[in-house]
Motif scaffolding. Structure first.
Motif, short mmCIF file in Angstrom:
data_model
loop_
_atom_site.label_atom_id
_atom_site.label_comp_id
_atom_site.label_asym_id
_atom_site.label_seq_id
_atom_site.Cartn_x
_atom_site.Cartn_y
_atom_site.Cartn_z
N LYS A 156 -78.92 -90.28 47.53
CA LYS A 156 -79.78 -89.39 46.74
C LYS A 156 -81.09 -89.07 47.43
CE LYS A 156 -77.64 -90.77 42.47
NZ LYS A 156 -77.70 -91.45 41.19
N GLN B 111 -65.70 -82.81 45.39
CA GLN B 111 -65.70 -83.58 44.15
C GLN B 111 -66.83 -83.13 43.22
OE1 GLN B 111 -64.05 -87.93 44.90
NE2 GLN B 111 -66.15 -88.00 44.17
N HIS B 112 -68.01 -82.94 43.78
CA HIS B 112 -69.14 -82.48 42.98
C HIS B 112 -68.85 -81.10 42.40
CE1 HIS B 112 -71.97 -85.71 43.47
NE2 HIS B 112 -71.93 -85.65 44.78
N THR C 180 -66.60 -85.09 49.45
CA THR C 180 -67.57 -85.42 48.41
C THR C 180 -68.11 -84.16 47.74
OG1 THR C 180 -68.19 -87.34 49.70
CG2 THR C 180 -69.67 -86.72 47.92
N GLU D 150 -66.70 -81.43 39.43
CA GLU D 150 -67.42 -81.89 38.24
C GLU D 150 -68.20 -80.75 37.58
OE1 GLU D 150 -69.49 -85.80 38.26
OE2 GLU D 150 -68.60 -85.94 40.26
N ARG E 121 -75.73 -81.98 43.00
CA ARG E 121 -75.23 -80.91 42.14
C ARG E 121 -76.33 -79.91 41.84
NH1 ARG E 121 -71.96 -85.33 40.21
NH2 ARG E 121 -73.30 -85.80 38.45
N HIS F 25 -77.27 -85.27 39.19
CA HIS F 25 -77.22 -85.71 40.58
C HIS F 25 -77.84 -84.62 41.47
CE1 HIS F 25 -75.83 -87.13 44.44
NE2 HIS F 25 -75.48 -88.26 43.86
#
Lengths: 111, 111
Positions: free
Chosen positions: B6, A59-60, A56, A63, A28, A25
């Motif tokens: 994105k 959250q990234h 958000t 991950e 990231r 992504h």
DNA sequence: ATCATTAATCGTATATTTGCGATATAAGAT
DNA sequence: ATCTTATATCGCAAATATACGATTAATGAT
């Protein structure tokens, strides 16, 4: 019917895929870039740079942390994240070596 | 509300993420490995090796093709897929150079 | 012309990811 | 003790990915 068949593959395949997934992504990728440019990075600075809400981004970050690509210490309201170069190099070399080895065998393209 | 953000990132970030995404599933790693070991590879051989239905393998092949990592010629019932080494190297080097450059700047870890 | 083979596509079900706002948490400042 | 600030977590909605069986398409064989 049957879903989530990932565990049917080799561990190495799963590991590589997991590494790739963590970087799959653009947010990231961008986070990793920001982290790499500083020695200490507070999450807030990342939030300022990215076009995403704070939750958000968090959250990234989670991950990336779960994938082992970054490590972070939570220190009350101030978190410090940075790139886990060791894990990163491990995957990076595993990754390139896999395909470099294969490439040697197969100089001529077929189609 | 707003999804699929994105396109708000740089093209390079999106490209890298797209490359990683293409490899973010063990089945696709496995497919790339099989393809790399032969000069001509018929899809059926891949189906035999993977623990997945033919239609699923076909879908994974399509994704790899869309990402530019493999090229394939459809020749009636017999398809020939192989790795697109050029695209692969482009991403691979872009990828490693990005983080190698960053790594030099940042020898000492912070946390 | 019909059949067999191979691979792509369609339709569909389920799982996962992405994103946000709201809320919780935790430390420092007043 | 209360307020502020920074970050994590929760709950939810929408999008995307994963997987399969059924069908279609396209070629070669009979």
């Amino acid at each position: 019917m049957a879903f989530h068949k990932k565990e049917e593959f080799t561990q190495k395949e799963q590991d590589l895929a997991g590494f790739a997934k963590a970087m799959s992504h653009p947010a990231r990728i961008a986070i990793l870039k920001v982290l790499a440019q500083r020695n200490e990075c507070i999450c807030g600075e990342i939030v300022d740079v990215l076009p995403l809400a704070q939750s958000t981004v968090s959250q990234h970050l989670k991950e990336l942390k779960n994938a082992g690509l970054i490590s972070g210490t939570i220190d009350g309201p101030r978190s410090c994240y940075c790139i886990n170069w060791k894990a990163f190099e491990k995957f990076s070399s595993e990754f390139t070596s896999l395909f470099n080895n294969l490439k040697v065998k197969n100089e001529k393209a077929c189609c």
